[in-house]
Design a protein around this motif. Sequence first.
Motif, short mmCIF file in Angstrom:
data_model
loop_
_atom_site.label_atom_id
_atom_site.label_comp_id
_atom_site.label_asym_id
_atom_site.label_seq_id
_atom_site.Cartn_x
_atom_site.Cartn_y
_atom_site.Cartn_z
N PRO A 98 -6.79 6.74 23.02
CA PRO A 98 -5.68 7.70 22.93
C PRO A 98 -4.40 6.98 22.49
CG PRO A 98 -6.67 7.70 25.14
CD PRO A 98 -7.36 6.64 24.35
N ASN A 99 -3.64 7.62 21.64
CA ASN A 99 -2.36 7.11 21.12
C ASN A 99 -2.48 5.85 20.26
OD1 ASN A 99 -0.90 9.17 22.39
ND2 ASN A 99 -1.12 8.05 24.34
N PHE A 100 -3.69 5.49 19.88
CA PHE A 100 -3.85 4.40 18.91
C PHE A 100 -4.68 4.91 17.73
CE2 PHE A 100 -2.72 1.82 22.61
CZ PHE A 100 -1.72 1.05 22.04
N PRO A 101 -4.00 5.58 16.80
CA PRO A 101 -4.74 6.19 15.69
C PRO A 101 -5.33 5.12 14.76
CG PRO A 101 -2.38 6.33 15.31
CD PRO A 101 -2.55 5.76 16.69
N GLY A 102 -6.20 5.56 13.87
CA GLY A 102 -6.73 4.66 12.84
C GLY A 102 -5.63 4.36 11.82
N VAL A 103 -5.64 3.14 11.29
CA VAL A 103 -4.64 2.78 10.28
C VAL A 103 -5.37 2.63 8.94
CG1 VAL A 103 -2.76 1.23 9.65
CG2 VAL A 103 -3.33 1.58 12.06
N TYR A 104 -4.80 3.25 7.91
CA TYR A 104 -5.43 3.31 6.59
C TYR A 104 -4.48 2.71 5.55
CZ TYR A 104 -8.41 6.69 8.97
OH TYR A 104 -9.27 7.28 9.85
N THR A 105 -5.05 2.18 4.47
CA THR A 105 -4.22 1.73 3.35
C THR A 105 -3.74 2.98 2.61
OG1 THR A 105 -5.67 -0.16 3.20
CG2 THR A 105 -4.15 0.16 1.37
N ARG A 106 -2.44 3.06 2.35
CA ARG A 106 -1.85 4.26 1.74
C ARG A 106 -2.10 4.20 0.22
NH1 ARG A 106 2.40 7.81 3.44
NH2 ARG A 106 2.71 6.71 5.42
N VAL A 107 -3.11 4.93 -0.24
CA VAL A 107 -3.58 4.77 -1.62
C VAL A 107 -2.50 5.13 -2.64
CG1 VAL A 107 -5.32 5.55 -3.30
CG2 VAL A 107 -5.98 5.05 -0.94
N ALA A 108 -1.66 6.15 -2.35
CA ALA A 108 -0.64 6.58 -3.31
C ALA A 108 0.27 5.42 -3.72
CB ALA A 108 0.18 7.72 -2.73
N LYS A 109 0.41 4.43 -2.85
CA LYS A 109 1.28 3.28 -3.15
C LYS A 109 0.62 2.32 -4.15
CE LYS A 109 4.88 3.33 -0.21
NZ LYS A 109 6.27 3.05 -0.58
N PHE A 110 -0.69 2.52 -4.41
CA PHE A 110 -1.42 1.54 -5.22
C PHE A 110 -1.96 2.13 -6.52
CE2 PHE A 110 -1.48 -0.17 -0.93
CZ PHE A 110 -1.11 -1.48 -1.15
N VAL A 111 -1.51 3.34 -6.86
CA VAL A 111 -2.05 4.00 -8.04
C VAL A 111 -1.78 3.15 -9.30
CG1 VAL A 111 -1.96 6.08 -9.45
CG2 VAL A 111 -1.88 6.25 -6.97
N ASP A 112 -0.57 2.63 -9.41
CA ASP A 112 -0.24 1.82 -10.59
C ASP A 112 -1.07 0.54 -10.60
OD1 ASP A 112 1.52 3.68 -11.39
OD2 ASP A 112 3.30 2.67 -10.56
N TRP A 113 -1.22 -0.07 -9.43
CA TRP A 113 -2.01 -1.30 -9.33
C TRP A 113 -3.46 -1.04 -9.75
CZ3 TRP A 113 -6.29 -2.60 -6.25
CH2 TRP A 113 -6.61 -3.96 -6.20
N ILE A 114 -4.00 0.10 -9.28
CA ILE A 114 -5.39 0.45 -9.62
C ILE A 114 -5.51 0.65 -11.13
CG2 ILE A 114 -7.17 2.26 -9.38
CD1 ILE A 114 -6.06 2.68 -6.47
N GLN A 115 -4.55 1.43 -11.67
CA GLN A 115 -4.65 1.73 -13.09
C GLN A 115 -4.44 0.49 -13.98
OE1 GLN A 115 -2.57 5.29 -12.82
NE2 GLN A 115 -4.50 6.42 -13.01
N ARG A 116 -3.65 -0.45 -13.48
CA ARG A 116 -3.47 -1.69 -14.24
C ARG A 116 -4.80 -2.44 -14.38
NH1 ARG A 116 1.10 -3.08 -11.51
NH2 ARG A 116 0.09 -4.63 -10.20
N HIS A 117 -5.62 -2.36 -13.35
CA HIS A 117 -6.88 -3.12 -13.37
C HIS A 117 -8.04 -2.35 -13.99
CE1 HIS A 117 -4.69 -5.68 -10.53
NE2 HIS A 117 -5.46 -6.61 -11.03
N ILE A 118 -7.93 -1.04 -13.97
CA ILE A 118 -9.03 -0.24 -14.55
C ILE A 118 -8.53 0.38 -15.84
CG2 ILE A 118 -10.59 1.68 -14.19
CD1 ILE A 118 -10.16 1.46 -11.26
N GLN A 119 -9.04 -0.10 -16.92
CA GLN A 119 -8.68 0.57 -18.17
C GLN A 119 -9.59 1.77 -18.31
OE1 GLN A 119 -9.20 -3.14 -18.97
NE2 GLN A 119 -7.09 -3.30 -18.23
N ASN A 120 -9.10 2.75 -19.00
CA ASN A 120 -9.88 3.97 -19.33
C ASN A 120 -10.32 4.75 -18.10
OD1 ASN A 120 -9.80 2.79 -21.88
ND2 ASN A 120 -11.73 1.72 -21.45
N LEU A 121 -9.64 4.63 -16.98
CA LEU A 121 -10.06 5.45 -15.83
C LEU A 121 -9.62 6.90 -16.04
CD1 LEU A 121 -11.24 5.39 -12.90
CD2 LEU A 121 -8.90 5.38 -12.14
#
Length: 838
Positions: free
Chosen positions: A815-838
Amino acid sequence: METAREESARGSDDDAAQEDTTSVADVSVEVATVDATLNKLCRRYNGRRRRAKKIKKKNPILDLQNLAILITVVVFVIVVIMWSLLWVFIFRRESNSGVYFAGMFRVANVEFIPEYRHADSSEFVSMANRIQHVITSVYRTSSVSRLYKQTVISDLSNNNQGGVLVHFWMIFVVPHLKTPSVCEDCVSAILKDSVHMSLQNRSSVGFLQGLPVDIDSILVNVALRSDYSSTAVGSQCVDKLYAGVPDVSIPLNVFSSWGGLSCYIKLTSAPGSVIRLTVKSFRIDPSDCVYDALTVYDSLLPMRGMILYRVCESVSAPISLVSTSNVMLLSFRLTQGNKIFRGHFQALMEEQCMNTIALPAGPGDAGVITSPFFPSLLPRQCSCTWMFQMPSGALGVALRFQNYMLKLKDLQNCEHGWWKINEIIYCGNYIDYSTVFRIPAQNPEVVFRCSSRSADQSFNATYSSYNTSQPCPEGHFLCSTGLCVEKFRRCDGLDDCQDESDEMFCSKPPKICGGLSPLHPLYICNGETDCSSGKDEINCTQETSCSGVSYQCGNGACILKKNAKCDGLHDCYDRSDEKDCACGNPTASKRVSDSAATQQRIVGGINAMEGEWPWQVSMHFSGQMYCGASVLSDEWLLSAAHCFSKERLADPRMWMAHLGMLNQGSAKHVAEIRRFVVHEYYNARNFDYDIALVQLKKAWPSSLEKYIQPICLPAPSQTFTEGHRCWVTGWGYRSEQDKILPTVLQKAEVSIISQSECKRSYGAVSPRMLCAGVPSGEQDACRGDSGGPLSCQAHSGGRWFLTGVVSWGSGCGRPNFPGVYTRVAKFVDWIQRHIQNL
Ligand code: 4AZ
């Protein structure tokens, strides 16, 4: 009937030609009564019976055949015996044998002469023989004497410490059972102990059978037999180059036709200098260094402990790196194909990184301090001191770093730079935003030491003076990152400070719909009607200035609507918001809400259904389920950095991606991995930047798109709140104590939790993290779910977006200790830089 007869007759003719024993009478009977196939079978049977009768009569032929069989059997037995003997005496002994070590130490009090650079000179041979003899007698009188085979001196060089630096190979022949007795530490300890016994007067130089050896310079590393054979004297693929004059650039170009799979270039320069290697371009097949790689060593032998840098993917923007002393080894491993390396190297005089800097009183940047040999990567060892002098006691020094941050040192070692500032120790870390480190002292001394095991990124910092009693200008707020932001930006819902310190302790912005002041930007065009008049959701496609709360169209224009991406409406003038939207739309017949399954699994989850989460991937390490991932395209997956960041886990050959799977073991497609792209700023201490891309060796077949489908990537501006339906899925444990992983994919519904509430639970939550859970904690991700998706639906019936990547949490389901996730919206540019033609 006529045709059948003809056909049968033709068949009979053929067979008659083949089987000389078949009589004409046999054929004629068969043609009249049965079909062609049956005829053949009967004739063969009859033929065999007659042959058997004939054989019985002819005894001499029988004898000859028996003899042939006998000879064959005898030859076969001899071959088997010989093969067994070969295996026992050669192959088995071989596989038992060679344990190879690469080592080096400094022989003090011996003058280096240029002839030592040439392994075929008599001077080299005589010196090498002497050292070889000494090492041999040390090991011949040690506990591993029976296993020791030989020492080969490969290079003699000199650095500015004086004497001769010896690089050598040691070979042991070890039966399998005795392998532990020649471990790296044991072999190194034998050498060190021998020197240690003769150390005198706090000097680091002792005697190894009369040879003066610096104990601090002894380094021994286990090496590969292949490295030994390809770098040994006389190898076809070792080149030696010498840079005698400082600052003169020597070209270095390597092509794949240049010499085979493994080639080495040994670089040396004059003592007191270091070597700078510049990689201008490098074209290889990216494979996490499994197939194509350039490894740069801070020594002349490929020693694991001396790796300076590894290049595992193509380089288009130049990078340069600097050795710690005057030697460097380049090890190229290039597979077939058109592989090209272009670069140059030069000798540089060692930098005296020591400066006294007098600052003027006025505002503004006064100058820049840089890491040694900037912009080259940091050497493995370095030390810099900057002494600042301020004109007044009321002023301090502000250091503004581009992508670097100093943090008070805790019990752990510093991994990316060690700093001592006025006697307080700090550790450096790389981040993707700028910070200001403020030193409220008049004449501070700043000491920096390199502390990474391999070459780190360079850094620079502009310095200026600041008023210690009022660090920020009038009307500004001081962030925890040291930046100053305008006061009106506090609590505006945007992370102006880069660490959200301007958004801490803020009450939820009031929804003032009718007043004079404008409505808070968070409420405008967020897809929810916040004002009863609906005015917060009108004219949302009108162009606005680009910011963190606007959606950027393909043509660069920005619109107010935050969640415009793939929502089924053309919002951008160029319609780019609805392009590439074949994602996040499962074809499963039953949707999540209709689920009848009630069995409680993974921390409050239930069984998922076939095709419900077609982007879910199970990542198997060494055949075992280890992490989750999500499908982004036919070739790329997204997962968590911590799944692949340890050395053991970084080898893509050890992993398999199971796609289109509901029950473990029944994947529609199992894919091999080409490489991982782990975020360059991933911090294993606090799980910041916990994100990694996984590239498959081959695209999964499009015929499987009913079972395998990408999830949509959110836009950087996309907002997900408590109102959205979000589910976490995976095959992870069902409770903290659980020992058995579930077979069926589990799903649990969780709610997005505000950043401030999450910080109340955990304290250190970076802007790149997001919390999700339920107040009771009953629904949560757990060990094994890491890297898997937190999928949120844009609106009822809408597409699913990859909002988070399972990262960490305090236990599971607390209780009161939720799961912590990587915030994907912050990494969209990083992802797109590494994946061409996505
Ligand atoms: C883990 O160890 C892990 N309760 C993942 C998620 C959570 C805890 C641990 C969240 O992979």
